[in-house]
Design an enzyme around this catalytic site. Structure first.
Site, PDB file in Angstrom:
ATOM      1  N   GLY A 217       0.818  -1.192   0.000  1.00 55.51           N
ATOM      2  CA  GLY A 217       0.000   0.000   0.000  1.00 55.51           C
ATOM      3  C   GLY A 217       0.860   1.252   0.000  1.00 55.51           C
ATOM      4  O   GLY A 217       0.364   2.354   0.213  1.00 55.51           O
ATOM      5  N   PRO A 259       5.215  -5.110  -1.977  1.00 51.62           N
ATOM      6  CA  PRO A 259       4.836  -3.922  -2.756  1.00 51.62           C
ATOM      7  C   PRO A 259       4.827  -4.200  -4.257  1.00 51.62           C
ATOM      8  O   PRO A 259       5.636  -4.975  -4.761  1.00 51.62           O
ATOM      9  CB  PRO A 259       5.944  -2.920  -2.429  1.00 51.62           C
ATOM     10  CG  PRO A 259       7.002  -3.670  -1.706  1.00 51.62           C
ATOM     11  CD  PRO A 259       6.621  -5.099  -1.587  1.00 51.62           C
ATOM     12  N   GLY A 260       3.879  -3.577  -4.924  1.00 49.51           N
ATOM     13  CA  GLY A 260       3.859  -3.614  -6.375  1.00 49.51           C
ATOM     14  C   GLY A 260       4.144  -2.215  -6.897  1.00 49.51           C
ATOM     15  O   GLY A 260       5.217  -1.920  -7.411  1.00 49.51           O
ATOM     16  N   ARG A 297      -6.480   3.158 -15.971  1.00 49.42           N
ATOM     17  CA  ARG A 297      -6.515   3.766 -14.637  1.00 49.42           C
ATOM     18  C   ARG A 297      -7.246   5.114 -14.571  1.00 49.42           C
ATOM     19  O   ARG A 297      -8.022   5.335 -13.645  1.00 49.42           O
ATOM     20  CB  ARG A 297      -5.097   3.873 -14.054  1.00 49.42           C
ATOM     21  CG  ARG A 297      -4.436   2.491 -13.879  1.00 49.42           C
ATOM     22  CD  ARG A 297      -3.093   2.567 -13.180  1.00 49.42           C
ATOM     23  NE  ARG A 297      -3.239   2.792 -11.762  1.00 49.42           N
ATOM     24  CZ  ARG A 297      -3.193   3.954 -11.172  1.00 49.42           C
ATOM     25  NH1 ARG A 297      -2.942   5.056 -11.857  1.00 49.42           N
ATOM     26  NH2 ARG A 297      -3.364   4.042  -9.877  1.00 49.42           N
ATOM     27  N   TYR A 301     -10.181   4.536 -12.072  1.00 54.32           N
ATOM     28  CA  TYR A 301      -9.925   5.050 -10.719  1.00 54.32           C
ATOM     29  C   TYR A 301      -9.899   6.568 -10.649  1.00 54.32           C
ATOM     30  O   TYR A 301      -9.690   7.126  -9.570  1.00 54.32           O
ATOM     31  CB  TYR A 301      -8.566   4.560 -10.198  1.00 54.32           C
ATOM     32  CG  TYR A 301      -8.370   3.070 -10.169  1.00 54.32           C
ATOM     33  CD1 TYR A 301      -9.257   2.240  -9.496  1.00 54.32           C
ATOM     34  CD2 TYR A 301      -7.255   2.494 -10.778  1.00 54.32           C
ATOM     35  CE1 TYR A 301      -9.043   0.870  -9.452  1.00 54.32           C
ATOM     36  CE2 TYR A 301      -7.039   1.125 -10.734  1.00 54.32           C
ATOM     37  CZ  TYR A 301      -7.937   0.317 -10.075  1.00 54.32           C
ATOM     38  OH  TYR A 301      -7.721  -1.023 -10.022  1.00 54.32           O
ATOM     39  N   CYS A 327     -14.420   3.868 -29.124  1.00 57.40           N
ATOM     40  CA  CYS A 327     -15.736   4.405 -29.438  1.00 57.40           C
ATOM     41  C   CYS A 327     -16.653   4.440 -28.230  1.00 57.40           C
ATOM     42  O   CYS A 327     -17.726   3.824 -28.212  1.00 57.40           O
ATOM     43  CB  CYS A 327     -16.330   3.669 -30.622  1.00 57.40           C
ATOM     44  SG  CYS A 327     -15.449   4.148 -32.113  1.00 57.40           S
ATOM     45  N   GLU A 328     -16.202   5.055 -27.198  1.00 55.86           N
ATOM     46  CA  GLU A 328     -16.988   5.529 -26.064  1.00 55.86           C
ATOM     47  C   GLU A 328     -16.052   6.453 -25.290  1.00 55.86           C
ATOM     48  O   GLU A 328     -14.880   6.560 -25.639  1.00 55.86           O
ATOM     49  CB  GLU A 328     -17.526   4.387 -25.196  1.00 55.86           C
ATOM     50  CG  GLU A 328     -16.494   3.511 -24.562  1.00 55.86           C
ATOM     51  CD  GLU A 328     -17.146   2.406 -23.736  1.00 55.86           C
ATOM     52  OE1 GLU A 328     -17.641   2.720 -22.659  1.00 55.86           O
ATOM     53  OE2 GLU A 328     -17.162   1.257 -24.190  1.00 55.86           O
ATOM     54  N   TYR A 355       0.066  -1.538 -12.846  1.00 54.93           N
ATOM     55  CA  TYR A 355      -1.360  -1.665 -13.166  1.00 54.93           C
ATOM     56  C   TYR A 355      -1.725  -0.949 -14.463  1.00 54.93           C
ATOM     57  O   TYR A 355      -2.796  -0.365 -14.576  1.00 54.93           O
ATOM     58  CB  TYR A 355      -2.226  -1.155 -11.997  1.00 54.93           C
ATOM     59  CG  TYR A 355      -1.847  -1.822 -10.704  1.00 54.93           C
ATOM     60  CD1 TYR A 355      -2.173  -3.155 -10.481  1.00 54.93           C
ATOM     61  CD2 TYR A 355      -1.120  -1.141  -9.730  1.00 54.93           C
ATOM     62  CE1 TYR A 355      -1.785  -3.791  -9.309  1.00 54.93           C
ATOM     63  CE2 TYR A 355      -0.736  -1.779  -8.560  1.00 54.93           C
ATOM     64  CZ  TYR A 355      -1.071  -3.099  -8.361  1.00 54.93           C
ATOM     65  OH  TYR A 355      -0.684  -3.732  -7.216  1.00 54.93           O
TER      66      TYR A 355
HETATM   67  C1  LIG Z   1      -2.159  -5.940  -5.066  1.00 54.58           C
HETATM   68  C2  LIG Z   1      -1.565  -6.497  -3.862  1.00 54.58           C
HETATM   69  C3  LIG Z   1      -0.342  -5.991  -3.384  1.00 54.58           C
HETATM   70  C4  LIG Z   1       0.394  -4.839  -4.013  1.00 54.58           C
HETATM   71  O1  LIG Z   1      -0.204  -3.600  -3.753  1.00 54.58           O
HETATM   72  P1  LIG Z   1       0.499  -2.238  -4.221  1.00 54.58           P
HETATM   73  O2  LIG Z   1      -0.437  -1.170  -3.860  1.00 54.58           O
HETATM   74  O3  LIG Z   1       0.719  -2.331  -5.694  1.00 54.58           O
HETATM   75  O4  LIG Z   1       1.797  -2.134  -3.530  1.00 54.58           O
HETATM   76  C5  LIG Z   1       0.195  -6.603  -2.268  1.00 54.58           C
HETATM   77  N1  LIG Z   1      -0.433  -7.626  -1.653  1.00 54.58           N
HETATM   78  C6  LIG Z   1      -1.587  -8.135  -2.104  1.00 54.58           C
HETATM   79  C7  LIG Z   1      -2.209  -9.275  -1.402  1.00 54.58           C
HETATM   80  C8  LIG Z   1      -2.198  -7.586  -3.213  1.00 54.58           C
HETATM   81  O5  LIG Z   1      -3.363  -8.085  -3.637  1.00 54.58           O
END
Ligand SMILES: *Cc1c(COP(=O)(O)O)cnc(C)c1O
Length: 400
Positions: A217, A259-260, A297, A301, A327-328, A355
């Protein structure tokens, strides 16, 4: 940077995703440095943010593990050379069968509901399982991505711990890890630390833990004025509490993160070409050779990706609405100040590492973009642009 990106766009075409490995490496090092006083730290990169196999190999080379949410992501990780022990599988709402198949591969299972926990524990009491707790803390920046609150579908509620303990006792299963993932945007470190305290409280009730996983997060700035999670401060505070907890627990546990966005978002840009500049009575639209089929995104979002005109970076600024060719309605930006745009110019969308490609589709029967990784200063194609064969690949033509 603009010069290099223009060269890359002319070589590989548009639309195009371009990632820079140096930025990924820097973010990874920043995170591990912030937690350098934790004896056993494990960073598991969240594959769903950006799942290209070359990106996974880069993470392998850094010593990272993987966080996966589907058996296919697990398979990608194994294909990229990860050991099963370095992969954690954190699905939500998948079948018992899929969980069993992943467990057979030797991957760490993380279960987030009591029903599957009981079934899995009864059948496989010897396979260690991590449990995902929902501490009911609202830490997200957006209601779609705040997963810790009371009516969320994620995790086992802390109010159900007595039930959970009964299942563990009855099945004699082994709980080796405890996990939370409270939401996709940590704006406030104190909220995160508060949720961590709930996790520590829960952890005390399990005697065989090997790790505590704090999910992710971590927030990165998208537009000017956005807050960024202060990793260094979080590192200091959480390290202190974690080390203290390990002492009272009587064992050096592993502190895990997954983290992603933090690791890959800023490493990526999305390049698209302006097809049409369309002046209406109220607005100047710049229409690019892409749409929400390639970058969803902003529409999904309301995310604001910074957009720069890399063909004319010092031109006079004017107001544009950047839209796509779908086309929207597919708006990327409304009345944004951007250096003067002409048809044929290349626009660069920042923060397009996480993402973005992974959420791309073939809507309007368009090809998904190609992907390029700049590694050791050189651009490498890491995914070919699709072709018409890809569109037809799995379609079955019947005689009508
Ligand atoms: C998506 C996800 C993450 C990564 O979240 P980020 O906001 O991209 O850091 C970590 N753990 C779980 C279980 C997720 O589903």
């Amino acid at each position: 940077m603009s010069e290099q990106l223009l060269k890359i766009a002319s070589k590989f075409g548009s639309p195009l995703y371009v990632y820079d490995s140096e930025t990924i490496i820097n973010q990874y090092n920043r995170l591990t440095k912030a937690f350098s006083k934790v004896k056993n730290l494990k960073v598991n990169y969240a594959v769903k943010a950006l799942s290209n196999i070359s990106i996974l190999k880069l993470f392998k080379s850094l010593g990272s593990g993987l966080d996966t949410v589907s058996i296919q992501e697990v398979q990608l990780g194994l294909k990229a050379g990860f050991n099963p022990e370095d992969i954690i599988y954190t699905p939500n709402g998948v079948s018992l069968e899929e969980i069993e198949n992943v467990a057979k591969l030797g991957v760490q299972i993380n279960i987030d509901n009591l029903s599957i926990l009981e079934q899995f524990g009864t059948k496989h009491p010897n396979i260690p399982v991590c449990i995902r707790i929902n501490p009911h803390v609202m830490a997200g920046g957006n209601t779609n991505i705040s997963v810790g609150h009371i009516d969320s579908k994620f995790g086992i509620s802390i109010h159900q711990i007595p039930l959970l303990l009964r299942i563990v006792e009855n099945t004699k299963m082994n709980i080796n890890g405890i996990h939370m993932h409270t939401g996709s945007d940590i704006l406030d470190i104190d909220v995160f630390l508060y949720a961590s305290e709930i996790l520590f409280e829960t952890a005390k009730q399990f005697k065989n833990l090997e790790f505590i996983d704090f999910g992710s997060g971590f927030k990165v700035p998208y537009k000017e004025g956005d807050i960024e999670t202060n990793i260094e401060e979080l590192g200091k505070k959480l390290t202190h509490r974690f080390n203290e907890f390990c002492k009272t627990y009587g064992k050096e546990l592993t502190l895990a993160f997954e983290p992603g966005k933090f690791l890959v978002s800023q490493s990526g840009v999305f390049l698209a070409k302006v097809n049409v500049v369309k002046q209406t009575t109220s607005t100047v639209f710049a229409q690019i050779d892409s749409g929400f089929n390639h970058l969803i995104r902003p529409m999904l979002y309301g995310s604001q990706h910074e957009i720069i005109n890399i063909t004319n970076p010092s031109g006079r600024e004017r107001f544009y609405s950047i839209v796509g060719y779908i086309c929207e309605t597919d708006t990327f930006a409304n009345n944004r100040r951007i250096n003067e745009i002409k048809e044929g110019d290349i626009l660069c969308f920042k923060n397009a590492g996480a993402y973005c490609f992974t959420m791309a589709s073939n809507y309007n029967s368009r090809y998904r973009p190609a992907e390029v990784l700049i590694h050791n200063g050189k651009p490498n194609l890491i995914r070919k642009r699709e072709t018409f064969e890809d569109i037809l690949q799995n379609q079955v033509e019947i005689s009508i």
